[in-house]
Design an enzyme around this catalytic site. Structure first.
Site, mmCIF file in Angstrom:
data_model
loop_
_atom_site.group_PDB
_atom_site.id
_atom_site.type_symbol
_atom_site.label_atom_id
_atom_site.label_comp_id
_atom_site.label_asym_id
_atom_site.label_seq_id
_atom_site.Cartn_x
_atom_site.Cartn_y
_atom_site.Cartn_z
ATOM 1 N N ASP A 30 16.144 14.931 4.915
ATOM 2 C CA ASP A 30 15.979 13.551 5.372
ATOM 3 C C ASP A 30 16.453 13.448 6.808
ATOM 4 O OD1 ASP A 30 15.360 10.819 3.599
ATOM 5 O OD2 ASP A 30 16.324 10.461 5.543
ATOM 6 N N THR A 121 2.071 8.018 -0.832
ATOM 7 C CA THR A 121 0.750 7.406 -0.997
ATOM 8 C C THR A 121 0.105 7.260 0.372
ATOM 9 O OG1 THR A 121 1.605 6.185 -2.843
ATOM 10 C CG2 THR A 121 -0.474 5.424 -1.940
ATOM 11 N N GLU A 159 2.233 10.638 -6.595
ATOM 12 C CA GLU A 159 3.286 10.310 -7.582
ATOM 13 C C GLU A 159 2.897 9.052 -8.356
ATOM 14 O OE1 GLU A 159 5.291 7.472 -7.278
ATOM 15 O OE2 GLU A 159 4.570 6.797 -5.325
ATOM 16 N N PHE A 160 3.337 8.996 -9.601
ATOM 17 C CA PHE A 160 3.102 7.811 -10.434
ATOM 18 C C PHE A 160 4.422 7.375 -11.051
ATOM 19 C CE2 PHE A 160 -0.839 10.323 -10.417
ATOM 20 C CZ PHE A 160 -1.735 9.386 -9.933
ATOM 21 N N GLU A 163 9.826 2.720 -10.428
ATOM 22 C CA GLU A 163 11.257 2.565 -10.182
ATOM 23 C C GLU A 163 11.891 2.041 -11.466
ATOM 24 O OE1 GLU A 163 12.116 0.342 -6.631
ATOM 25 O OE2 GLU A 163 10.677 1.520 -5.499
ATOM 26 N N PHE A 257 0.989 -3.656 -18.739
ATOM 27 C CA PHE A 257 0.635 -4.346 -17.491
ATOM 28 C C PHE A 257 -0.175 -5.616 -17.717
ATOM 29 C CE2 PHE A 257 2.358 -2.000 -13.900
ATOM 30 C CZ PHE A 257 2.981 -1.002 -14.619
ATOM 31 N N GLY A 265 5.430 -7.158 -7.194
ATOM 32 C CA GLY A 265 6.084 -6.923 -5.900
ATOM 33 C C GLY A 265 6.390 -5.444 -5.789
ATOM 34 N N CYS A 268 5.208 -0.549 -3.649
ATOM 35 C CA CYS A 268 3.914 0.133 -3.828
ATOM 36 C C CYS A 268 2.718 -0.796 -3.976
ATOM 37 C CB CYS A 268 3.994 1.081 -5.020
ATOM 38 S SG CYS A 268 4.941 2.546 -4.618
ATOM 39 N N LYS A 328 11.896 -5.998 -9.853
ATOM 40 C CA LYS A 328 11.754 -5.836 -11.303
ATOM 41 C C LYS A 328 13.102 -5.351 -11.823
ATOM 42 C CE LYS A 328 10.231 -1.233 -11.938
ATOM 43 N NZ LYS A 328 9.231 -0.334 -12.424
HETATM 44 C C1 UDX Z 1 7.537 6.742 0.014
HETATM 45 C C2 UDX Z 1 6.230 6.153 0.558
HETATM 46 O O1 UDX Z 1 6.520 5.007 1.332
HETATM 47 C C3 UDX Z 1 5.275 5.801 -0.507
HETATM 48 O O2 UDX Z 1 4.039 5.465 0.039
HETATM 49 C C4 UDX Z 1 5.071 6.947 -1.405
HETATM 50 O O3 UDX Z 1 4.234 6.645 -2.458
HETATM 51 C C5 UDX Z 1 6.334 7.554 -1.839
HETATM 52 O O4 UDX Z 1 7.186 7.821 -0.774
HETATM 53 P P1 UDX Z 1 9.780 5.751 -0.972
HETATM 54 O O5 UDX Z 1 10.263 7.062 -1.457
HETATM 55 O O6 UDX Z 1 10.042 4.545 -1.803
HETATM 56 O O7 UDX Z 1 8.193 5.777 -0.761
HETATM 57 O O8 UDX Z 1 10.253 5.512 0.520
HETATM 58 P P2 UDX Z 1 11.730 5.403 1.111
HETATM 59 O O9 UDX Z 1 12.700 5.102 0.003
HETATM 60 O O10 UDX Z 1 11.623 4.509 2.288
HETATM 61 O O11 UDX Z 1 12.026 6.900 1.567
HETATM 62 C C6 UDX Z 1 11.479 7.549 2.644
HETATM 63 C C7 UDX Z 1 12.534 8.528 3.190
HETATM 64 O O12 UDX Z 1 11.955 9.348 4.176
HETATM 65 C C8 UDX Z 1 13.745 7.837 3.820
HETATM 66 O O13 UDX Z 1 14.930 8.340 3.248
HETATM 67 C C9 UDX Z 1 13.640 8.211 5.302
HETATM 68 O O14 UDX Z 1 14.893 8.339 5.936
HETATM 69 C C10 UDX Z 1 12.886 9.524 5.220
HETATM 70 N N1 UDX Z 1 12.183 9.924 6.446
HETATM 71 C C11 UDX Z 1 11.355 9.042 7.087
HETATM 72 C C12 UDX Z 1 12.329 11.202 6.929
HETATM 73 O O15 UDX Z 1 13.069 12.002 6.371
HETATM 74 N N2 UDX Z 1 11.631 11.570 8.051
HETATM 75 C C13 UDX Z 1 10.824 10.726 8.721
HETATM 76 O O16 UDX Z 1 10.220 11.106 9.731
HETATM 77 C C14 UDX Z 1 10.689 9.417 8.216
HETATM 78 C C1 UDX Z 2 4.328 1.448 -9.264
HETATM 79 C C2 UDX Z 2 3.417 2.287 -10.174
HETATM 80 O O1 UDX Z 2 3.454 1.766 -11.510
HETATM 81 C C3 UDX Z 2 3.849 3.744 -10.177
HETATM 82 O O2 UDX Z 2 2.924 4.525 -10.926
HETATM 83 C C4 UDX Z 2 3.977 4.300 -8.741
HETATM 84 O O3 UDX Z 2 2.715 4.572 -8.179
HETATM 85 C C5 UDX Z 2 4.780 3.369 -7.846
HETATM 86 O O4 UDX Z 2 4.326 2.016 -7.956
HETATM 87 P P1 UDX Z 2 6.753 0.349 -9.387
HETATM 88 O O5 UDX Z 2 6.320 -0.426 -8.199
HETATM 89 O O6 UDX Z 2 8.049 1.082 -9.346
HETATM 90 O O7 UDX Z 2 5.644 1.457 -9.795
HETATM 91 O O8 UDX Z 2 6.842 -0.637 -10.642
HETATM 92 P P2 UDX Z 2 5.846 -1.182 -11.755
HETATM 93 O O9 UDX Z 2 6.539 -1.065 -13.047
HETATM 94 O O10 UDX Z 2 4.499 -0.615 -11.655
HETATM 95 O O11 UDX Z 2 5.798 -2.748 -11.385
HETATM 96 C C6 UDX Z 2 5.248 -3.212 -10.165
HETATM 97 C C7 UDX Z 2 5.323 -4.713 -10.099
HETATM 98 O O12 UDX Z 2 4.433 -5.315 -11.039
HETATM 99 C C8 UDX Z 2 6.699 -5.305 -10.402
HETATM 100 O O13 UDX Z 2 6.958 -6.388 -9.535
HETATM 101 C C9 UDX Z 2 6.567 -5.805 -11.830
HETATM 102 O O14 UDX Z 2 7.450 -6.852 -12.129
HETATM 103 C C10 UDX Z 2 5.124 -6.270 -11.837
HETATM 104 N N1 UDX Z 2 4.511 -6.297 -13.184
HETATM 105 C C11 UDX Z 2 4.344 -5.138 -13.882
HETATM 106 C C12 UDX Z 2 4.044 -7.502 -13.707
HETATM 107 O O15 UDX Z 2 4.167 -8.555 -13.078
HETATM 108 N N2 UDX Z 2 3.437 -7.493 -14.939
HETATM 109 C C13 UDX Z 2 3.261 -6.348 -15.668
HETATM 110 O O16 UDX Z 2 2.694 -6.425 -16.768
HETATM 111 C C14 UDX Z 2 3.733 -5.130 -15.124
#
Ligand code: UDX
Ligand code: UDX
Length: 444
Positions: A30, A121, A159-160, A163, A257, A265, A268, A328
């Site tokens: 990182d 993504t 990734e799927f 959180e 879902f 929210g 993603c 969530k």
């Molecule tokens: C990220 C992407 O935003 C999302 O589209 C994808 O699906 C999964 O990876 P997330 O892991 O939630 O999502 O992002 P975040 O928690 O912001 O972590 C990114 C990390 O990369 C941070 O720790 C940041 O410091 C690091 N980073 C960023 C690097 O190490 N090098 C860089 O140049 C930029």
């Molecule tokens: C999502 C994808 O599910 C996962 O595969 C990966 O690609 C990252 O993005 P995440 O955003 O962590 O995961 O949470 P998820 O459980 O999918 O919920 C997303 C949002 O939808 C939350 O705000 C949740 O409250 C809302 N939600 C989910 C609803 O409002 N109704 C539902 O039935 C399910």
């Protein structure tokens, strides 16, 4: 296998820890020095159930290490996953600056075969762009006197992970999608995931990237569909919970879902839907359906606010208690949390906001100004004119609502997640309003 993960955020860190659990030797990178220092000390910067225990275990037996140096990680690994952030630009496009930077750096320090795998993504064709970036930078290296051309492959492995249940999702995937353009890349990725014995979907890179876009957008569409139906329920004397249950038993539809609420929210869905709309536009297709998915999602928050305004009568000067802030449950993540728009709108109208979230308050403090944070739901209820349930934490299922009611000025509950049973709440003496549950409406 020796694996590197660049970007130790939600996705990178969970993947790194889980790959170590599968028996691989993992080095996580990182750019953030403070984060790396904390991770080395076993401190997880996010709330994700089960993550810290596994992190400590694999730090201890040295299956997992952390560094700020892409060079060090590249030298030690054959497979390098890119999991850096891909935030949205103002126009909805994904900002791929970090991905490009990482690809360039890897190229400049690799001196034998590497498999570079995109995990973040990204829009379709990013794999091709990563490949081009690496080629261009390798050429630059040769010009500077490096020896012969170096063989490499690029792959996509979206990734799927949800959180809050990311480890469980990693360990028990419905499928593992790999987009590859060579047998060698396929073999390596199959080997990496072999301990999980997953259903593998092997395709080319563009299709793998599209699977990710289409899956997340479809899930967002499912949520917006049920939310749209909830609006009709309110007017017809129907109950969205029963409608969703009745639909869900059909195996072709499924119950998952279909939870109506205040809209999706997180880091993603909002970003991915925007990016897919933009990607479609660039391909010459106007994805009107997805634009509506987005519009319904925004409307859902507005409708919830209208309901509060109608039932509270005067919002100005009222004290509103908010149960749950994170986007969530089981996460402390506030990115695109529906609570942000809802709370800001109520504050603008002059309401006083008290709030409680089991894990989300430290991050919420960076988002909101002028909120009163409470130590528990009972302190929150004190003097409130109504409560809003915005995040469905398990802890909120076990509350003593008699005690809560006694502490409130008036017992009104707006349930933004249909978390409670409407009749139970009414039996307890609450004026209860859920989403698309017109029972209370009919009673007037
Ligand atoms: C990220 C992407 O935003 C999302 O589209 C994808 O699906 C999964 O990876 P997330 O892991 O939630 O999502 O992002 P975040 O928690 O912001 O972590 C990114 C990390 O990369 C941070 O720790 C940041 O410091 C690091 N980073 C960023 C690097 O190490 N090098 C860089 O140049 C930029
Ligand atoms: C999502 C994808 O599910 C996962 O595969 C990966 O690609 C990252 O993005 P995440 O955003 O962590 O995961 O949470 P998820 O459980 O999918 O919920 C997303 C949002 O939808 C939350 O705000 C949740 O409250 C809302 N939600 C989910 C609803 O409002 N109704 C539902 O039935 C399910």
């Amino acid at each position: 296998m020796n694996i590197a993960i660049v970007g130790s955020g939600y996705v990178g860190l969970v993947s790194g820890v889980c790959f170590a659990h599968l028996g691989h030797d993992v080095i996580c990178v990182d750019i953030d020095k403070e984060k790396v220092k904390n991770l080395r000390a076993g401190k997880v910067p996010i709330y994700e159930p089960g993550l810290e225990v596994l992190l400590k275990k694999y730090l201890k037996n040295k299956k997992l290490t952390f560094t700020t140096s892409i060079k060090e990680a590249t030298k030690k690994s054959i497979a390098i996953f890119i999991a850096v952030g891909t935030p949205s630009k103002k126009n909805g496009d994904a900002d791929l600056t970090y991905v490009e930077n990482v690809a360039r750096e890897i190229a400049l320090c690799m001196d034998d075969y590497k498999l570079i795998i995109e995990k973040s993504t990204v829009p379709a064709e990013t794999g091709k762009k990563i490949e081009r970036t690496i080629k261009l930078n390798l050429q630059k290296k040769y010009r500077k006197g490096a020896k012969n051309s170096i063989d490499f492959d690029v792959a996509s492995n979206p990734e799927f992970l949800r959180e809050g249940s990311a480890i469980e999702d990693f360990m028990n995937p419905d499928r593992v999608v790999i987009g590859v353009e060579s047998k060698k890349a396929e073999k390596l990725l199959r080997e990496i995931y072999r301990p999980l014995k997953p259903k593998m979907v092997v395709t080319n890179i563009n299709s793998a990237e599209l699977i990710k876009h289409a899956s997340n957008s479809f899930l967002a569409a499912k949520i917006s569909f049920i939310n749209a139906v909830s609006q009709i329920c309110d007017h017809l004397g129907a109950d969205i919970e029963m409608v969703a249950e009745g639909m869900g038993y059909d195996k072709r539809i499924g119950r998952a879902f279909l939870n109506a609420g205040i809209g999706y929210g997180g880091s993603c869905f909002p970003k991915d839907v925007d990016a897919f709309i933009r990607l479609s536009e660039k391909s010459g297709y106007n994805f009107r359906m997805l634009k509506e998915v987005r519009a319904v999602n925004e409307e859902q928050k507005e409708n919830f606010l209208k309901l509060i305004e109608e039932k509270l009568w005067i919002v100005k000067g009222k004290t509103i208690g908010v149960l749950g802030l994170a986007f969530k449950s089981n996460t402390d993540d506030m990115r695109n949390a529906p609570s942000i728009d809802i709370i800001n709108a109520l504050k603008l109208e002059g309401a006083k906001i008290k709030a409680y979230d089991p894990e989300g308050m430290p991050n919420a403090k960076k988002v909101f100004k002028g909120l009163t944070y409470c130590k528990d739901p009972y302190a929150l209820a004190k003097g409130c004119d109504c409560l809003l349930l915005l995040t469905e934490w398990d802890e909120f299922a076990k509350l003593d609502f008699k005690k809560i009611k006694a502490a409130m000025r008036q017992a009104i509950l707006f349930d933004g997640r249909n978390f409670y049973h409407d009749q139970d709440m009414e039996a307890l003496g609450f004026e209860y309003y859920g989403i698309g549950r017109s029972l209370t409406e009919r009673k007037g």
